[in-house]
Enzyme design. Structure first.
Site, PDB file in Angstrom:
ATOM      1  N   HIS A 133      -0.942   3.755   7.118  1.00 46.99           N
ATOM      2  CA  HIS A 133       0.314   4.330   7.608  1.00 46.99           C
ATOM      3  C   HIS A 133       0.686   5.614   6.853  1.00 46.99           C
ATOM      4  O   HIS A 133       1.861   5.844   6.555  1.00 46.99           O
ATOM      5  CB  HIS A 133       1.443   3.307   7.489  1.00 46.99           C
ATOM      6  CG  HIS A 133       2.512   3.449   8.529  1.00 46.99           C
ATOM      7  ND1 HIS A 133       3.364   4.526   8.569  1.00 46.99           N
ATOM      8  CD2 HIS A 133       2.867   2.648   9.563  1.00 46.99           C
ATOM      9  CE1 HIS A 133       4.212   4.376   9.568  1.00 46.99           C
ATOM     10  NE2 HIS A 133       3.931   3.247  10.199  1.00 46.99           N
ATOM     11  N   HIS A 178       4.441  -4.972  11.761  1.00 45.36           N
ATOM     12  CA  HIS A 178       3.711  -4.534  10.561  1.00 45.36           C
ATOM     13  C   HIS A 178       3.509  -5.622   9.507  1.00 45.36           C
ATOM     14  O   HIS A 178       3.553  -5.355   8.307  1.00 45.36           O
ATOM     15  CB  HIS A 178       4.405  -3.340   9.939  1.00 45.36           C
ATOM     16  CG  HIS A 178       4.217  -2.053  10.697  1.00 45.36           C
ATOM     17  ND1 HIS A 178       3.186  -1.844  11.574  1.00 45.36           N
ATOM     18  CD2 HIS A 178       4.952  -0.902  10.690  1.00 45.36           C
ATOM     19  CE1 HIS A 178       3.276  -0.619  12.076  1.00 45.36           C
ATOM     20  NE2 HIS A 178       4.339  -0.039  11.584  1.00 45.36           N
ATOM     21  N   GLU A 181      -1.666   6.527  13.407  1.00 41.74           N
ATOM     22  CA  GLU A 181      -2.078   5.183  13.023  1.00 41.74           C
ATOM     23  C   GLU A 181      -3.177   4.677  13.964  1.00 41.74           C
ATOM     24  O   GLU A 181      -2.916   4.383  15.134  1.00 41.74           O
ATOM     25  CB  GLU A 181      -0.883   4.233  13.066  1.00 41.74           C
ATOM     26  CG  GLU A 181       0.299   4.703  12.248  1.00 41.74           C
ATOM     27  CD  GLU A 181       1.582   4.025  12.676  1.00 41.74           C
ATOM     28  OE1 GLU A 181       1.603   2.768  12.716  1.00 41.74           O
ATOM     29  OE2 GLU A 181       2.559   4.732  13.006  1.00 41.74           O
TER      30      GLU A 181
END
Length: 335
Positions: free
Chosen positions: A182, A112, A297
């Site tokens: 997210h 991420h 996502e």
């Protein structure tokens, strides 16, 4: 303030970072949908929509203040995640004969965007038709990634109140890029407890199986006869953190989530090839309990820079990264 469009917008101060940088919150409202977006991390702080009886409630897990977002960074609540969403194995990849070493922030791997990904940056903001456009410049070498990136993310409300997030980016050197939002969804209400049992459909005939580190093995597993078959709606159960290979091309919805109690329906339409379903089993009650929200996502596949069999995430000078995801909201009558 009211724009020339049908979307009402206002902006307000939300907090100040330790270095003195101000963070603002934008509120967009149209056709029963109210969305709040932060310049910190491009975070969708809240989404409020009505149920079948017209009662509006928040359906996105969010936090009340800037300090909370700085404290609870691991779940990435509502954040714009990058430069690379999901995982890159060994925190490295080869591109054009050169190995790039990234920040390791999940064991030996990169996840991420690293220690200070886009979710922890303050984005510039400007008003556009029907919403707000955030922009950011990411320097060459940030978290180990090559190339200077110029990015925008436009958050707008369509005529029917759908939330559209449209990303664009360019680079001055070959790099990899994979962005997502997210947000965790709970259609019964963000404070209602577990979201398990809400009915989910995903237009995907296969998934990319993962190993113990949540890295893909490189296989494409047909969902037939497995717990990953969501081609027909079924209640969401626990222990999902998997990438689904979408059968859609950006025109038809890739996923649909439905809460029978409220009648709320969320549809997700995307230009991306994958969707990561994450059920947040490991939430420990600070600030939300296990499975309090379901993340959907939209993104490219995990570890694509190290998997030539996956769709490429390489962006080169002269090209433009373009990605759009639309979250539609409606209600379904009982019965």
């Amino acid at each position: 303030m009211e724009t020339g469009s049908n979307t009402a917008m206002r902006t307000e101060h939300f907090g100040t970072l330790a270095d003195g940088t101000a963070v603002h919150r934008w509120t967009l409202e149209r056709d029963g949908t109210r969305v709040r977006v932060l310049t910190y991390g491009g975070i969708v702080q809240s989404v409020e929509v009505p149920d079948r009886d017209g009662a509006r409630a928040g359906i996105a897990l969010g936090l009340p203040d800037l300090a909370s977002y700085q404290e609870y960074t691991g779940p990435y609540f509502g954040a714009l995640v990058g430069r690379y969403a999901n995982r890159i194995g060994g925190a490295s990849f080869d591109l054009d004969g050169r190995t790039h070493h990234l920040t390791r922030n999940e064991g030996r791997n990169h996840v991420h965007g690293g220690a200070r990904g886009f979710d922890k940056r303050v984005w510039d903001a400007r008003e556009i038709a029907d919403g707000v456009e955030l922009s950011l410049v990411a320097a060459d070498g940030e978290e180990g990634f090559p190339g200077r990136l110029e990015l925008t993310a436009a958050y707008t409300l369509d005529a029917d109140g759908a939330l559209r997030i449209a990303y664009r980016a360019t680079t001055d050197a070959p790099t990899v890029l994979n962005l997502t939002n997210h947000t965790y969804w709970n259609l019964a209400g963000a404070e209602s407890g577990s979201a398990l049992g809400q009915r989910l459909r995903i237009a995907a005939a296969s998934v990319t199986p993962a190993d113990a580190e949540s890295l893909p093995t490189g296989e494409f597993l047909p969902v037939d006869g497995t717990r990953f078959d969501f081609r027909e709606p079924k209640p969401v159960s626990k222990e999902y953190d998997h990438n689904f290979v979408l059968d859609t091309d950006g025109a038809a919805p890739a996923a649909e989530l439905y809460d029978e109690g409220s009648g709320r329906v969320l549809t997700v339409t995307t230009t991306e090839p994958g969707l990561q379903l994450y059920t947040a089993d490991h939430f420990d009650g600070r600030p939300f309990g296990p499975c309090a929200g379901i993340a959907l996502e939209t993104q490219h596949f995990p570890d694509s820079p190290n998997r030539p069999e996956f769709p490429s995430t390489v962006l080169r000078p002269g090209e433009e990264y373009v990605s759009t995801t639309v979250y539609g909201f409606s209600v379904r009558r009982a019965g």
